[in-house]
Design an enzyme around this catalytic site. Structure first.
Site, PDB file in Angstrom:
ATOM      1  N   ASP A 197       0.835  -1.207   0.000  1.00  0.00           N
ATOM      2  CA  ASP A 197       0.000   0.000   0.000  1.00  0.00           C
ATOM      3  C   ASP A 197       0.870   1.257   0.000  1.00  0.00           C
ATOM      4  O   ASP A 197       0.354   2.376  -0.061  1.00  0.00           O
ATOM      5  CB  ASP A 197      -1.037  -0.012   1.136  1.00  0.00           C
ATOM      6  CG  ASP A 197      -0.410  -0.036   2.517  1.00  0.00           C
ATOM      7  OD1 ASP A 197       0.822  -0.095   2.630  1.00  0.00           O
ATOM      8  OD2 ASP A 197      -1.178  -0.009   3.509  1.00  0.00           O
ATOM      9  N   SER A 198       2.199   1.072   0.023  1.00  0.00           N
ATOM     10  CA  SER A 198       3.123   2.195  -0.197  1.00  0.00           C
ATOM     11  C   SER A 198       2.861   2.836  -1.555  1.00  0.00           C
ATOM     12  O   SER A 198       3.313   3.953  -1.818  1.00  0.00           O
ATOM     13  CB  SER A 198       4.578   1.717  -0.112  1.00  0.00           C
ATOM     14  OG  SER A 198       4.777   0.580  -0.927  1.00  0.00           O
ATOM     15  N   ASP A 221      -1.207  -6.399  -0.296  1.00  0.00           N
ATOM     16  CA  ASP A 221      -1.227  -5.707   0.996  1.00  0.00           C
ATOM     17  C   ASP A 221      -2.653  -5.271   1.315  1.00  0.00           C
ATOM     18  O   ASP A 221      -3.258  -4.500   0.562  1.00  0.00           O
ATOM     19  CB  ASP A 221      -0.326  -4.459   0.868  1.00  0.00           C
ATOM     20  CG  ASP A 221       0.328  -4.078   2.164  1.00  0.00           C
ATOM     21  OD1 ASP A 221       0.099  -4.755   3.178  1.00  0.00           O
ATOM     22  OD2 ASP A 221       1.103  -3.100   2.152  1.00  0.00           O
ATOM     23  N   LYS A 272      -0.877  -9.580   3.043  1.00  0.00           N
ATOM     24  CA  LYS A 272      -0.125  -9.073   4.194  1.00  0.00           C
ATOM     25  C   LYS A 272      -1.037  -8.132   4.967  1.00  0.00           C
ATOM     26  O   LYS A 272      -1.809  -7.398   4.370  1.00  0.00           O
ATOM     27  CB  LYS A 272       1.128  -8.317   3.738  1.00  0.00           C
ATOM     28  CG  LYS A 272       1.887  -7.654   4.887  1.00  0.00           C
ATOM     29  CD  LYS A 272       3.230  -7.112   4.470  1.00  0.00           C
ATOM     30  CE  LYS A 272       3.195  -5.720   3.884  1.00  0.00           C
ATOM     31  NZ  LYS A 272       2.623  -4.683   4.788  1.00  0.00           N
ATOM     32  N   GLU A 315       9.511  -3.882  10.418  1.00  0.00           N
ATOM     33  CA  GLU A 315       9.847  -2.574   9.829  1.00  0.00           C
ATOM     34  C   GLU A 315      10.408  -1.627  10.889  1.00  0.00           C
ATOM     35  O   GLU A 315       9.796  -1.411  11.950  1.00  0.00           O
ATOM     36  CB  GLU A 315       8.599  -1.953   9.162  1.00  0.00           C
ATOM     37  CG  GLU A 315       8.922  -0.590   8.553  1.00  0.00           C
ATOM     38  CD  GLU A 315       7.891  -0.063   7.567  1.00  0.00           C
ATOM     39  OE1 GLU A 315       6.940  -0.775   7.214  1.00  0.00           O
ATOM     40  OE2 GLU A 315       8.055   1.103   7.143  1.00  0.00           O
ATOM     41  N   GLU A 355      -1.078  -5.566   8.745  1.00  0.00           N
ATOM     42  CA  GLU A 355      -0.264  -4.953   9.800  1.00  0.00           C
ATOM     43  C   GLU A 355      -0.836  -5.267  11.184  1.00  0.00           C
ATOM     44  O   GLU A 355      -2.052  -5.272  11.369  1.00  0.00           O
ATOM     45  CB  GLU A 355      -0.211  -3.428   9.599  1.00  0.00           C
ATOM     46  CG  GLU A 355       0.488  -3.035   8.315  1.00  0.00           C
ATOM     47  CD  GLU A 355       0.584  -1.518   8.124  1.00  0.00           C
ATOM     48  OE1 GLU A 355       0.215  -0.747   9.034  1.00  0.00           O
ATOM     49  OE2 GLU A 355       1.036  -1.108   7.033  1.00  0.00           O
TER      50      GLU A 355
HETATM   51  O1  KIV Z   1       3.517  -1.110   1.625  1.00  0.00           O
HETATM   52  C1  KIV Z   1       4.694  -1.482   1.608  1.00  0.00           C
HETATM   53  O2  KIV Z   1       5.458  -1.261   0.667  1.00  0.00           O
HETATM   54  C2  KIV Z   1       5.161  -2.214   2.790  1.00  0.00           C
HETATM   55  C3  KIV Z   1       6.630  -2.451   2.890  1.00  0.00           C
HETATM   56  C4  KIV Z   1       7.290  -1.221   3.351  1.00  0.00           C
HETATM   57  C5  KIV Z   1       6.944  -3.614   3.759  1.00  0.00           C
HETATM   58  O3  KIV Z   1       4.397  -2.551   3.632  1.00  0.00           O
END
Ligand code: KIV
Length: 277
Positions: A44-45, A83, A113, A182, A115
């Site tokens: 989600d970056s 994510d 993934k 992280e 959090e």
């Molecule tokens: O969203 C992302 O790119 C991430 C990484 C920084 C692990 O969660």
């Protein structure tokens, strides 16, 4: 053959370091896949590096599914992890399961993934029980940035370090196949890596993890707003792109592009007929 979570586990067992990188589109994912990097995170970056938001919080499930589909289309071998964005797994276990399923069923990802540690372990357990591999993410969790109060290193006090270890253990217990650490101190990341059986994938967590993940735009130097301390620029793509576009702009204005070889032509007789009309 696509890489599976068993292959990832095996890499840890053999003591091989696991490499993971983010990708958000078809063309980039294809290059990552051809390089042979086994794990791709559609992170989600993308909220920052692709869409220009200030954080990951505005990223929606529909946006994530859209980009995950493109990445899956660009890959043949890599295990693609989607994510789960902000608030798509917190409201209830049912919501978490339904939204995780969309990454697998609609977008074609092989894992998701999310959090959090202890607080989301029950959801991780149910998602895994439904046959969806889950990667955890603890330490600095960007979706909680308003709660944490900035992109600061986590786990520096004894209480905070113990909490992160507890989170890692909770995710291991819940059946996560790996966990991202992280921005935590390198010694803490090494200790967690020794204490849990699943691979740890570090970002800003030192060299003692089972693997490393980075945001691709940071590695390639294409996101220029901010370069995190933990990133190394292996290229300066922004400069290369800027140089190429300056050249293109110059050539178009000077009429030196396009030339004959960049187009097609018709026979003189056809042209004569056309002119006579
Ligand atoms: O969203 C992302 O790119 C991430 C990484 C920084 C692990 O969660």
């Amino acid at each position: 053959m696509r890489i599976t979570i068993n292959d990832i586990r095996e890499l840890k067992e053999k003591g091989e370091i696991i490499t993971m990188v983010t990708a958000y589109d078809y063309s980039t994912a294809k290059i990552v896949d051809q390089v042979g990097i086994p794990l791709i995170l559609v992170g989600d970056s993308l909220g920052m590096v692709v869409l220009g938001y200030e954080s990951t919080i505005p990223v929606t499930l529909d946006i994530m599914l859209h980009h995950t589909k493109a990445v899956v289309r660009g890959t043949k071998q890599a295990l693609v992890v989607g994510d789960m964005p902000f608030m798509t797994y917190h409201t209830s276990t049912e919501d978490a399961m339904r939204n995780a399923a969309r990454f697998i069923q609609e977008a074609g990802a092989q894992a998701v993934k999310l959090e959090g540690g202890v607080t989301v372990a029950d959801k991780v357990k149910r998602i895994v029980e439904c046959g969806i591999p889950v990667m955890g993410h603890i330490g600095l969790t960007p979706q909680s940035i308003n709660q944490i109060g900035g992109h600061k290193a986590q786990g520096k006090t004894p209480e905070a370090a113990v909490k992160i270890l507890d989170d890692a253990r909770a995710l291991e217990q819940a059946g996560a196949f790996a966990v991202v650490l992280e921005t935590v101190p390198a010694q803490l990341a090494s200790l967690i890596t020794e204490k849990i059986s699943i691979p740890t994938i570090g970002i800003g967590a030192g060299p003692g993890c089972s693997g490393q993940v980075q945001v691709i735009n940071d590695l390639l130097g294409s996101y220029t707003d901010f370069v995190p301390r933990h990133a190394k620029q292996y290229a300066k793509l922004a400069d290369i792109i800027s140089g190429a576009l300056t050249e293109y702009y110059k050539e178009v204005r000077a009429s030196t592009f396009p030339t004959k070889k960049h187009g097609s032509s018709i026979d003189e007789s056809v042209l004569a007929e056309l002119k006579a009309k």
